[in-house]
Design a protein around this motif. Structure first.
Motif, PDB file in Angstrom:
ATOM      1  N   GLY A  90       0.811  -1.209   0.000  1.00  0.00           N
ATOM      2  CA  GLY A  90       0.000   0.000   0.000  1.00  0.00           C
ATOM      3  C   GLY A  90       0.850   1.268   0.000  1.00  0.00           C
ATOM      4  N   LEU A  91       2.152   1.126  -0.286  1.00  0.00           N
ATOM      5  CA  LEU A  91       3.079   2.263  -0.295  1.00  0.00           C
ATOM      6  C   LEU A  91       3.676   2.442  -1.687  1.00  0.00           C
ATOM      7  N   SER A  92       4.000   3.685  -2.017  1.00  0.00           N
ATOM      8  CA  SER A  92       4.616   3.980  -3.312  1.00  0.00           C
ATOM      9  C   SER A  92       6.094   3.626  -3.297  1.00  0.00           C
ATOM     10  N   VAL A  93       6.562   3.051  -4.398  1.00  0.00           N
ATOM     11  CA  VAL A  93       7.968   2.704  -4.557  1.00  0.00           C
ATOM     12  C   VAL A  93       8.621   3.737  -5.469  1.00  0.00           C
ATOM     13  N   LEU A  94       9.720   4.307  -5.010  1.00  0.00           N
ATOM     14  CA  LEU A  94      10.528   5.210  -5.828  1.00  0.00           C
ATOM     15  C   LEU A  94      11.515   4.353  -6.606  1.00  0.00           C
ATOM     16  N   ASN A  95      11.420   4.376  -7.926  1.00  0.00           N
ATOM     17  CA  ASN A  95      12.308   3.596  -8.791  1.00  0.00           C
ATOM     18  C   ASN A  95      13.423   4.514  -9.282  1.00  0.00           C
ATOM     19  N   VAL A  96      14.686   4.155  -8.996  1.00  0.00           N
ATOM     20  CA  VAL A  96      15.829   4.998  -9.333  1.00  0.00           C
ATOM     21  C   VAL A  96      16.813   4.182 -10.195  1.00  0.00           C
ATOM     22  N   PRO A  97      16.517   4.027 -11.482  1.00  0.00           N
ATOM     23  CA  PRO A  97      17.406   3.220 -12.327  1.00  0.00           C
ATOM     24  C   PRO A  97      18.770   3.888 -12.519  1.00  0.00           C
ATOM     25  N   LYS A  98      19.766   3.046 -12.746  1.00  0.00           N
ATOM     26  CA  LYS A  98      21.135   3.520 -12.944  1.00  0.00           C
ATOM     27  C   LYS A  98      21.245   4.271 -14.262  1.00  0.00           C
ATOM     28  N   GLU A  99      21.884   5.433 -14.204  1.00  0.00           N
ATOM     29  CA  GLU A  99      22.162   6.194 -15.420  1.00  0.00           C
ATOM     30  C   GLU A  99      23.604   5.998 -15.869  1.00  0.00           C
ATOM     31  N   GLU A 100      24.504   5.879 -14.895  1.00  0.00           N
ATOM     32  CA  GLU A 100      25.916   5.685 -15.191  1.00  0.00           C
ATOM     33  C   GLU A 100      26.517   4.843 -14.073  1.00  0.00           C
ATOM     34  N   GLU A 101      27.461   3.981 -14.410  1.00  0.00           N
ATOM     35  CA  GLU A 101      28.059   3.106 -13.414  1.00  0.00           C
ATOM     36  C   GLU A 101      29.480   3.543 -13.083  1.00  0.00           C
ATOM     37  N   PHE A 102      29.795   3.485 -11.783  1.00  0.00           N
ATOM     38  CA  PHE A 102      31.130   3.806 -11.297  1.00  0.00           C
ATOM     39  C   PHE A 102      31.606   2.641 -10.446  1.00  0.00           C
ATOM     40  N   TYR A 103      32.837   2.227 -10.642  1.00  0.00           N
ATOM     41  CA  TYR A 103      33.417   1.169  -9.813  1.00  0.00           C
ATOM     42  C   TYR A 103      34.169   1.835  -8.671  1.00  0.00           C
ATOM     43  N   VAL A 104      33.766   1.546  -7.446  1.00  0.00           N
ATOM     44  CA  VAL A 104      34.338   2.175  -6.277  1.00  0.00           C
ATOM     45  C   VAL A 104      35.458   1.321  -5.678  1.00  0.00           C
ATOM     46  N   GLY A 105      35.325   0.008  -5.704  1.00  0.00           N
ATOM     47  CA  GLY A 105      36.323  -0.864  -5.107  1.00  0.00           C
ATOM     48  C   GLY A 105      36.411  -0.688  -3.603  1.00  0.00           C
ATOM     49  N   LEU A 106      35.282  -0.629  -2.947  1.00  0.00           N
ATOM     50  CA  LEU A 106      35.210  -0.382  -1.517  1.00  0.00           C
ATOM     51  C   LEU A 106      35.864  -1.511  -0.715  1.00  0.00           C
ATOM     52  N   TYR A 107      36.699  -1.137   0.215  1.00  0.00           N
ATOM     53  CA  TYR A 107      37.338  -2.095   1.126  1.00  0.00           C
ATOM     54  C   TYR A 107      37.312  -1.482   2.524  1.00  0.00           C
ATOM     55  N   LEU A 108      36.746  -2.196   3.470  1.00  0.00           N
ATOM     56  CA  LEU A 108      36.617  -1.709   4.843  1.00  0.00           C
ATOM     57  C   LEU A 108      37.378  -2.643   5.779  1.00  0.00           C
ATOM     58  N   PRO A 109      38.638  -2.359   6.060  1.00  0.00           N
ATOM     59  CA  PRO A 109      39.410  -3.254   6.934  1.00  0.00           C
ATOM     60  C   PRO A 109      38.884  -3.245   8.366  1.00  0.00           C
TER      61      PRO A 109
END
Length: 166
Positions: free
Chosen positions: A146-165
């Motif tokens: 019963g709630l609205s969904v906000l759809n946010v499709p990707k426009e451009e992709e970025f590779y972050v390479g996240l690492y959290l030691p």
């Protein structure tokens, strides 16, 4: 008893929550770089952290059960495999958050789901075989919650390479 077995057996649960031991930390740090692609990946990881395959598997399962890790598994690029994906969000009344969370997570197309401190407090990824299926999943979630969904499709992709030691 090996050092790894002692570490495995002496992980502490305290009033503040689960306490990571050195093997937990080594596994989290190592596995952020990926799981080896081989016949026995957990045996290879165990060798790298001076442990056994069964302890490594137990540790990963325990980290998931304790909610230290939210997920453990492959990340597929649905678009590269011919499918589609999108980021979506819902503004969920706090008193309904658990209920809506269960509904959203019941869809096999939901890759992961996160709570955020924002008007849109539930964010999730929808991964499907087709763009049309994304629209259907959004419609079905809206109908069931019963709630609205906000759809946010990707426009451009970025590779972050996240690492959290840890």
């Amino acid at each position: 008893m090996t050092i790894a077995e002692k570490q495995h057996n002496t992980a502490l649960n305290t009033e503040q929550g689960y306490q990571l031991d050195s093997l937990d930390r080594n596994l989290i740090n190592l596995l952020q770089h990926g799981l080896p692609v081989c016949e026995n990946p957990f045996a290879q990881v165990a060798e790298e952290v001076n442990s056994s395959e069964s302890i490594v598997i137990d540790k990963i399962n325990n980290l998931l059960e304790q909610k230290i890790l939210s997920r453990f598994g492959p990340m597929f690029d649905a678009a590269c495999l011919g499918g589609a994906f999108t980021l979506a969000a819902i503004a969920v009344p706090e008193e309904r958050f658990d209920e809506v969370n269960d509904i959203v997570n019941s869809f096999e197309q939901i890759a992961h789901n996160y709570k955020r401190t924002h008007e849109f407090n539930m964010w999730f990824v929808i991964a499907t075989e087709t763009e049309q299926e994304i629209a259907q999943v959004v419609n079905d979630i809206e109908a069931k919650t019963g709630l609205s969904v906000l759809n946010v499709p990707k426009e451009e992709e970025f590779y972050v390479g996240l690492y959290l030691p840890v």
